[in-house]
Structure formats: C-alpha cells, structure tokens
Design a protein around this motif. Structure first.
Motif, mmCIF file in Angstrom:
data_model
loop_
_atom_site.group_PDB
_atom_site.id
_atom_site.type_symbol
_atom_site.label_atom_id
_atom_site.label_comp_id
_atom_site.label_asym_id
_atom_site.label_seq_id
_atom_site.Cartn_x
_atom_site.Cartn_y
_atom_site.Cartn_z
ATOM 1 N N GLU A 40 0.704 5.222 6.686
ATOM 2 C CA GLU A 40 1.288 4.018 6.109
ATOM 3 C C GLU A 40 1.890 3.134 7.199
ATOM 4 O O GLU A 40 2.390 3.632 8.209
ATOM 5 C CB GLU A 40 2.333 4.353 5.057
ATOM 6 C CG GLU A 40 3.564 5.081 5.547
ATOM 7 C CD GLU A 40 4.552 5.356 4.428
ATOM 8 O OE1 GLU A 40 4.389 4.799 3.331
ATOM 9 O OE2 GLU A 40 5.493 6.127 4.654
ATOM 10 N N PRO A 41 1.830 1.818 7.010
ATOM 11 C CA PRO A 41 2.386 0.901 8.008
ATOM 12 C C PRO A 41 3.896 1.064 8.117
ATOM 13 O O PRO A 41 4.578 1.367 7.134
ATOM 14 C CB PRO A 41 2.037 -0.492 7.453
ATOM 15 C CG PRO A 41 1.061 -0.267 6.361
ATOM 16 C CD PRO A 41 1.282 1.121 5.848
ATOM 17 N N ASP A 42 4.422 0.863 9.325
ATOM 18 C CA ASP A 42 5.876 0.912 9.493
ATOM 19 C C ASP A 42 6.528 -0.429 9.177
ATOM 20 O O ASP A 42 7.743 -0.520 9.058
ATOM 21 C CB ASP A 42 6.247 1.345 10.912
ATOM 22 C CG ASP A 42 5.673 0.426 11.984
ATOM 23 O OD1 ASP A 42 4.533 -0.052 11.810
ATOM 24 O OD2 ASP A 42 6.344 0.186 13.002
ATOM 25 N N PHE A 43 5.723 -1.476 9.039
ATOM 26 C CA PHE A 43 6.262 -2.782 8.655
ATOM 27 C C PHE A 43 6.754 -2.726 7.200
ATOM 28 O O PHE A 43 6.212 -1.986 6.380
ATOM 29 C CB PHE A 43 5.192 -3.869 8.767
ATOM 30 C CG PHE A 43 4.695 -4.070 10.177
ATOM 31 C CD1 PHE A 43 5.531 -4.591 11.158
ATOM 32 C CD2 PHE A 43 3.400 -3.743 10.524
ATOM 33 C CE1 PHE A 43 5.073 -4.781 12.449
ATOM 34 C CE2 PHE A 43 2.926 -3.925 11.819
ATOM 35 C CZ PHE A 43 3.773 -4.445 12.783
ATOM 36 N N ASP A 44 7.753 -3.540 6.897
ATOM 37 C CA ASP A 44 8.306 -3.561 5.552
ATOM 38 C C ASP A 44 7.457 -4.451 4.640
ATOM 39 O O ASP A 44 6.706 -5.326 5.112
ATOM 40 C CB ASP A 44 9.750 -4.082 5.588
ATOM 41 C CG ASP A 44 10.536 -3.702 4.346
ATOM 42 O OD1 ASP A 44 10.006 -2.938 3.518
ATOM 43 O OD2 ASP A 44 11.679 -4.166 4.211
ATOM 44 N N TYR A 378 -0.981 5.308 14.601
ATOM 45 C CA TYR A 378 -0.124 4.552 15.521
ATOM 46 C C TYR A 378 0.664 3.471 14.786
ATOM 47 O O TYR A 378 1.047 2.448 15.363
ATOM 48 C CB TYR A 378 -0.931 3.964 16.687
ATOM 49 C CG TYR A 378 -2.161 3.160 16.340
ATOM 50 C CD1 TYR A 378 -2.078 1.804 16.045
ATOM 51 C CD2 TYR A 378 -3.415 3.756 16.338
ATOM 52 C CE1 TYR A 378 -3.209 1.069 15.749
ATOM 53 C CE2 TYR A 378 -4.554 3.023 16.048
ATOM 54 C CZ TYR A 378 -4.446 1.681 15.757
ATOM 55 O OH TYR A 378 -5.575 0.941 15.456
ATOM 56 N N ALA A 379 0.956 3.729 13.510
ATOM 57 C CA ALA A 379 1.761 2.797 12.716
ATOM 58 C C ALA A 379 3.243 3.077 12.933
ATOM 59 O O ALA A 379 3.993 3.377 11.993
ATOM 60 C CB ALA A 379 1.393 2.905 11.244
ATOM 61 N N THR A 380 3.660 2.987 14.181
ATOM 62 C CA THR A 380 5.071 3.158 14.534
ATOM 63 C C THR A 380 5.332 2.374 15.814
ATOM 64 O O THR A 380 4.422 1.774 16.371
ATOM 65 C CB THR A 380 5.422 4.649 14.687
ATOM 66 O OG1 THR A 380 6.828 4.799 14.816
ATOM 67 C CG2 THR A 380 4.725 5.271 15.881
ATOM 68 N N SER A 381 6.552 2.386 16.310
ATOM 69 C CA SER A 381 6.923 1.533 17.440
ATOM 70 C C SER A 381 6.258 1.986 18.741
ATOM 71 O O SER A 381 5.891 3.148 18.915
ATOM 72 C CB SER A 381 8.439 1.535 17.624
ATOM 73 O OG SER A 381 8.874 2.774 18.134
#
Length: 402
Positions: A40-44, A378-381
């Motif tokens: 899942e994307p880390d963006f809100d 790689y859906a993180t910082s």
C-alpha cells in the motif's frame, strides 16, 4: 467430527498479509523491523477525498445503497474508463465492490465451474490461484521469468489454452514484479486470444496510474477492441488514491458477467460502504494532477532500490515499469550458508534470514509462483529504503563470507 468446508481446504492464507502480521508482532515486542512487505502507498488519502466522505456522513448518506454501487459512483467509473482508457460502458456493465480483491472474487466465483481452467502468468498476485481453486477451477500457471521481463509470450499463452480454459488473467503493471505490458505486447497476446473464442479475459489494472514507462499505459480491451465483449477490466481506488482501507474496487465488462457478480454480491456483502462510495466519486471525478507528483516520488525510490539491491552480492534486480515493487532474482544465494550455519535452500528461507538477521521484512517469491526471488515494496520514505537496502546488502555479503 465437524470440519471446515472442502472449498476452504483448497486455499492458503495470504502470504503478504501473514508477513504484515508478523511485522506488527515483532514491532510490538520492541524489535526494530523495517517492513517492506505491505502493498500500500505511504501517501495519505487526498484531502478532497476525505472531505467528500465527511460530507457524506454529515448529510446522512449512511444507509444501504444499490447492491453493486450508487448511480453517482457508477457514472464516475464510466467517465473514468472513457477518460483514461477510451472504453465505453453503460451502468449495467459496471460493478462496484468492496475492494479489487472482492471484484476478482465475485467474477471468478460467478463464472467458474469444476474443471474450468484459468491461465495465470507467474509471478502472480498471491490471491489469484487461491480464488480460482476456491471456486472449483484449476489454476494453470505460465511462468514469465526475469529473462522475459517477468512477462509471458504469445507462444506461451497459445500453448496453455485448452478447450477447458475459461479465463486468462493479466495484471499490468504487475504485483509483484512491477512488469508492464506495452500496447504492442498486449496486441500480440490479443491476436492469440482472438483465435480462441471461448476464452474470457480478466485484466487487473489496479496499478494503472503508478506508471514510469515512456509509452502510455494500455489495457487489452483498449488495444484489442475485438475482445471487448469478453473482457472484464478491473480497477479500483486503493493504489492510485491511497484508499486501501476504504475498500472500493470496480470493473467494466459484459453485462451477463456483471449481472452474475451482482447476484452473488446480493447474497454475500451487499453494497460497499456508502461513505467510501461517496469518497470514491470524489476521487474519480476530482483533480488528478497529484498522481504525477506521486509518480515522480515513486520513480525516484524505484531507482534507489534497484541500484542498491543490484549492489547486493547475489541479487539481480530488474527495473520495473510500474507499481511500487521490485522482484529481485536471488538464484545466486541458494545453497549459501548463513553465519549461524544454516543452508539457504529456498527464497522463503532467505526471507526468514533477512527478517532474523537484517530485521527487514519482504515476501518470498514462492508465494507469487516464481522462485527463487522475493518482493520488496518501496512505498516508504527514501531514508527507510536506504537503511533497509543497506541491511540487505550486509546480510547478502555475510552469505559469501561463511
């Protein structure tokens, strides 16, 4: 002695969700685990989508809706398919469900009989073969290895089709590999499918808007309009709009399939959450410009992870064209011995080694039907990714020093 159903015995728990649960458990114990297993994307979720949901609550839109989607959401889906894919559907050809997995489940359970075969290219999303098996069908796995860019060829597809083939499933960009079929590649597959009129086509386009290739995204009914009457085009709000927990999936396709899916849903979940549907209307009809900014961030992360994993001894990581996953080949690490004296004989053991020694969680390739490899999200910082890949590099290097 009472027992669970035979159908339930044909499936396994989701490996990706199992690893996410393991990460939660270890973190609760105070262990510093970097989780790269969640899809899942880390963006809100965008603010304008949240506001639409809040307004729906305040306006009292909290009652039952039509089983497979409100008129407003179906209209938004119709507009989306026309705007993004040049596909035209009527409301009777559209279904809305509680997430993309629910859409796939409905479609397969509504159409598969015992003995039906479903062609699934590997690596595949973990749920595809289990849903087919639950429905009583037979998954037919066709491997597209790293040497083929994790994609199958027209010749492979043609060889896999039999009189029992009910569906061919396509997923582009792919979970787990990020591999994406170009319009020309889809046309070539379409030429094979045109010869086999009994075969239905299901295309899972959930990662459509997370796209890095120079050529535009394409879906098979768009580039092969002759297949329109037997193609189910599946999509949803989870990935593009960071709405994984809102649970909205949808599809456009032949009216007879949509009708069957509606019938099944009427006796299972009934309608998707009314508030989530209002939010999805806003997502699909609202501004789409933020998607480009997020893609730039994802592309930068992709390049970082690919470079660092290719610098890890024993790993070979192709550069994907979409989604937010990489799927490095780890063949060279098979047979290596860990510092504790354990021999790595499978990618599942390798992932266990990474979890124990590097404190990094990924998902083994066996769960996706193609080994030896593993999936990294790689859906993180960038900072987290650098630390995680540095840990993986050291863990891999340690396998060459024992």
């Amino acid at each position: 002695m009472p027992s669970l159903s035979e159908a339930l015995g044909r499936i396994q728990p989701s490996a990706t969700l199992a690893m996410s649960g393991r990460v939660t458990e270890l973190r609760a114990q105070g262990i510093d685990i970097i989780g790269l297993s969640a899809g899942e994307p880390d963006f809100d979720t965008p603010d304008f989508v949240k506001e639409a949901a809040i307004k729906a609550i305040r306006d009292g839109d909290t009652k039952y809706t039509v089983v497979d989607g409100t008129a407003a959401l179906k209209e938004a889906v119709i507009k989306k398919f026309k705007r993004d894919n040049d596909l035209e559907y009527t409301a009777a050809q559209v279904t809305v469900n509680s997430g993309g997995k629910h859409t796939l489940f409905n479609a397969l359970v509504a159409t598969i009989d015992a003995g039906d075969e479903v062609i699934i290219p590997a690596p595949y999303w973990v749920s595809y073969p289990d849903i087919v098996a639950f429905a009583g069908g037979t998954p037919v796995i066709v491997e597209g290895g790293a040497d083929q860019g994790y994609k199958i060829t027209p010749a492979q597809l043609d060889a896999a089709i039999t009189p029992k083939t009910k569906w061919v499933m396509l997923n582009s960009p792919s979970n787990p590999s990020g591999a994406a079929y170009s319009a020309d590649e889809l046309k070539a597959l379409g030429e094979i499918l045109l010869k086999h009129e009994h075969v239905l086509v299901m295309t899972d386009d959930m990662y459509e808007h997370i796209w890095y290739a120079d050529t535009p995204f394409a879906t098979i009914a768009q580039v092969c309009p002759e297949l329109y009457d037997r193609t189910l085009t599946v999509n949803g709000c989870s990935k593009a709009y960071s709405m994984t927990g809102w649970r909205i999936g949808y599809a456009g396709g032949p009216e007879w399939i949509i009708k069957g899916m509606r019938k099944l849903q009427s006796q299972s979940t009934s309608n998707p959450c009314s508030i989530s549907q209002a939010a999805a209307v806003a997502a699909l009809n609202g501004p789409q410009d933020f998607l480009k900014d997020r893609n730039k961030a994802f592309a930068k992360r992709r390049d970082l992870v690919v470079a660092m994993l290719n610098d890890a001894p024993g790993l070979s990581c192709p550069t994907p064209d979409g989604a937010f996953y990489v799927y490095p080949d780890c063949s060279e690490l098979m047979g290596k011995t860990t510092p504790k004296g354990d021999v790595i004989e499978s990618d599942e053991q390798l992932i266990g080694y990474f979890l124990d020694e590097a404190k990094v969680a990924a998902v083994h390739g066996g769960a996706f039907g193609l080994s030896p490899a593993f999936r990294v999200s790689y859906a993180t910082s960038e900072d987290v990714l650098i630390e995680a890949c540095t840990r993986i590099q050291k863990a891999c290097a340690d396998l060459f020093t024992t």
